[in-house]
Design an enzyme around this catalytic site. Sequence first.
Site, PDB file in Angstrom:
ATOM      1  N   ARG A 104       0.891  -1.175   0.000  1.00 47.86           N
ATOM      2  CA  ARG A 104       0.000   0.000   0.000  1.00 47.86           C
ATOM      3  C   ARG A 104       0.917   1.209   0.000  1.00 47.86           C
ATOM      4  NH1 ARG A 104      -5.247   1.344   3.599  1.00 47.86           N
ATOM      5  NH2 ARG A 104      -6.067   0.008   1.947  1.00 47.86           N
ATOM      6  N   HIS A 131      -7.561   0.982  -6.302  1.00 47.45           N
ATOM      7  CA  HIS A 131      -7.734   0.079  -5.141  1.00 47.45           C
ATOM      8  C   HIS A 131      -8.459  -1.181  -5.639  1.00 47.45           C
ATOM      9  CE1 HIS A 131      -7.825  -1.260  -1.143  1.00 47.45           C
ATOM     10  NE2 HIS A 131      -8.631  -0.378  -0.563  1.00 47.45           N
ATOM     11  N   GLN A 134     -10.215  -3.832  -3.237  1.00 47.13           N
ATOM     12  CA  GLN A 134     -11.484  -3.344  -2.708  1.00 47.13           C
ATOM     13  C   GLN A 134     -12.615  -3.561  -3.710  1.00 47.13           C
ATOM     14  OE1 GLN A 134     -12.228  -1.750   0.372  1.00 47.13           O
ATOM     15  NE2 GLN A 134     -14.263  -2.268  -0.404  1.00 47.13           N
ATOM     16  N   ASP A 222     -17.189   7.494  -0.925  1.00 50.51           N
ATOM     17  CA  ASP A 222     -15.943   7.263  -0.187  1.00 50.51           C
ATOM     18  C   ASP A 222     -15.586   8.572   0.514  1.00 50.51           C
ATOM     19  OD1 ASP A 222     -13.554   6.200   0.746  1.00 50.51           O
ATOM     20  OD2 ASP A 222     -12.539   6.197  -1.205  1.00 50.51           O
ATOM     21  N   CYS A 260     -16.245   1.750   0.893  1.00 46.17           N
ATOM     22  CA  CYS A 260     -15.080   0.879   1.152  1.00 46.17           C
ATOM     23  C   CYS A 260     -14.642   0.944   2.604  1.00 46.17           C
ATOM     24  CB  CYS A 260     -13.936   1.252   0.219  1.00 46.17           C
ATOM     25  SG  CYS A 260     -13.294   2.910   0.489  1.00 46.17           S
ATOM     26  N   ARG A 288     -13.632  -8.599   1.628  1.00 45.79           N
ATOM     27  CA  ARG A 288     -12.199  -8.377   1.381  1.00 45.79           C
ATOM     28  C   ARG A 288     -11.426  -9.654   1.698  1.00 45.79           C
ATOM     29  NH1 ARG A 288     -10.066  -3.221   1.512  1.00 45.79           N
ATOM     30  NH2 ARG A 288      -8.177  -4.299   0.852  1.00 45.79           N
TER      31      ARG A 288
HETATM   32  N1  NVA Z   1      -9.952   6.625  -1.074  1.00 41.57           N
HETATM   33  C1  NVA Z   1      -9.516   6.185   0.235  1.00 41.57           C
HETATM   34  C2  NVA Z   1      -9.697   4.727   0.362  1.00 41.57           C
HETATM   35  C3  NVA Z   1      -9.330   4.176   1.715  1.00 41.57           C
HETATM   36  C4  NVA Z   1      -9.475   2.692   1.788  1.00 41.57           C
HETATM   37  C5  NVA Z   1      -8.078   6.580   0.456  1.00 41.57           C
HETATM   38  O1  NVA Z   1      -7.269   6.431  -0.463  1.00 41.57           O
HETATM   39  O2  NVA Z   1      -7.751   7.059   1.544  1.00 41.57           O
HETATM   40  N1   CP Z   2     -11.115  -0.179   2.577  1.00 44.52           N
HETATM   41  C1   CP Z   2      -9.845  -0.262   2.994  1.00 44.52           C
HETATM   42  O1   CP Z   2      -8.944  -0.526   2.220  1.00 44.52           O
HETATM   43  O2   CP Z   2      -9.691  -0.076   4.330  1.00 44.52           O
HETATM   44  P1   CP Z   2      -8.316   0.075   5.111  1.00 44.52           P
HETATM   45  O3   CP Z   2      -7.746   1.430   4.751  1.00 44.52           O
HETATM   46  O4   CP Z   2      -8.695  -0.005   6.563  1.00 44.52           O
HETATM   47  O5   CP Z   2      -7.394  -1.015   4.699  1.00 44.52           O
END
Ligand code: NVA
Ligand code: CP
Length: 301
Positions: A104, A131, A134, A222, A260, A288
């Site tokens: 990540r 993502h 997800q 989101d 998500c 997930r």
């Molecule tokens: N769009 C959000 C998704 C978190 C799972 C982010 O990138 O922070």
């Molecule tokens: N939806 C998601 O990826 O959550 P986290 O940021 O908690 O991993």
Amino acid sequence: MTRPQPRHFLDLDRFDTGTLRHILDLGAEFKKGRGATAPLAGKMLAMIFEKPSTRTRVSFEAGMKQLGGDVINLARGDTQLGRGETVADTARVLSRFVDAIMIRTDTPDKLADLAQYASVPVINGLTDASHPCQVMADVMTFEEHRGPLAGKVVAWVGDGNNVAASWLHAAGHFGCEIRLACPPSLRPSAKAMDWARARGARVELTDDPAKAVTGAHLVLTDTWVSMGCRDDNRHELLAPYQVNEALMAGAAPDALFMHCLPAHRGEEVTDAVMDGPQSVVWDEAENRLHVQKGILCWCLA
Ligand code: NVA
Ligand code: CP
């Protein structure tokens, strides 16, 4: 002798639909308790987290252990990446120790570098651009509740962010129409929209949330401020894009709501929608785990 290319899971637009369908089917088998027992015994997954995570971290760790394997967690600051060792060198070294790497991170370039220089599969656990894990869980969740996505209308409301981009890829694969209601300055990736359209998906872009959700079978939103984004005036810009009961009333009567997570209740979504009868956010989070078991097995097959 050339080594076979590792099976990376990078972005949904790099797959053929049949492979994604196979991964979804594997996930569904695991969910039913019918998947292979301990297919990943002896396998080790390294997980690099340059951004925080609850779901991704715990679902990959639980999933890997349930499949008989194990994980090594590398949080930001744990590795020499933070002190300037290159992603390429990190990829080469980790590949000597583990069987797969999940990352990540912020820029998709780091993901691409990791995949280029790793000799083991690399899994995209979120970048600023996408993502895909997800959205695989989202597709699984919709289809569990409502059957095939093909011919359905999906409405994305709010920031045209990384999750929206992976949803555009999903639309290109699974034959749904996708309507995105975003402020003009927060539109989704033009590349992802072009890709979905080139695959025959109907993609509509608007700045009117009510128009996007009219008759929709699935409404998604989101956070207004993704990890690593500057807040700027996003709250002001996105306030008209809140998913609340009034907005949901314009969707199809049996429309589902997904997010998500993590959600910012009272901002992009109200408590009434999050906790209401149309919300399937907890199933979505659970999936997930199941779909990522499918991804891990496909990558490590
Ligand atoms: N769009 C959000 C998704 C978190 C799972 C982010 O990138 O922070
Ligand atoms: N939806 C998601 O990826 O959550 P986290 O940021 O908690 O991993």
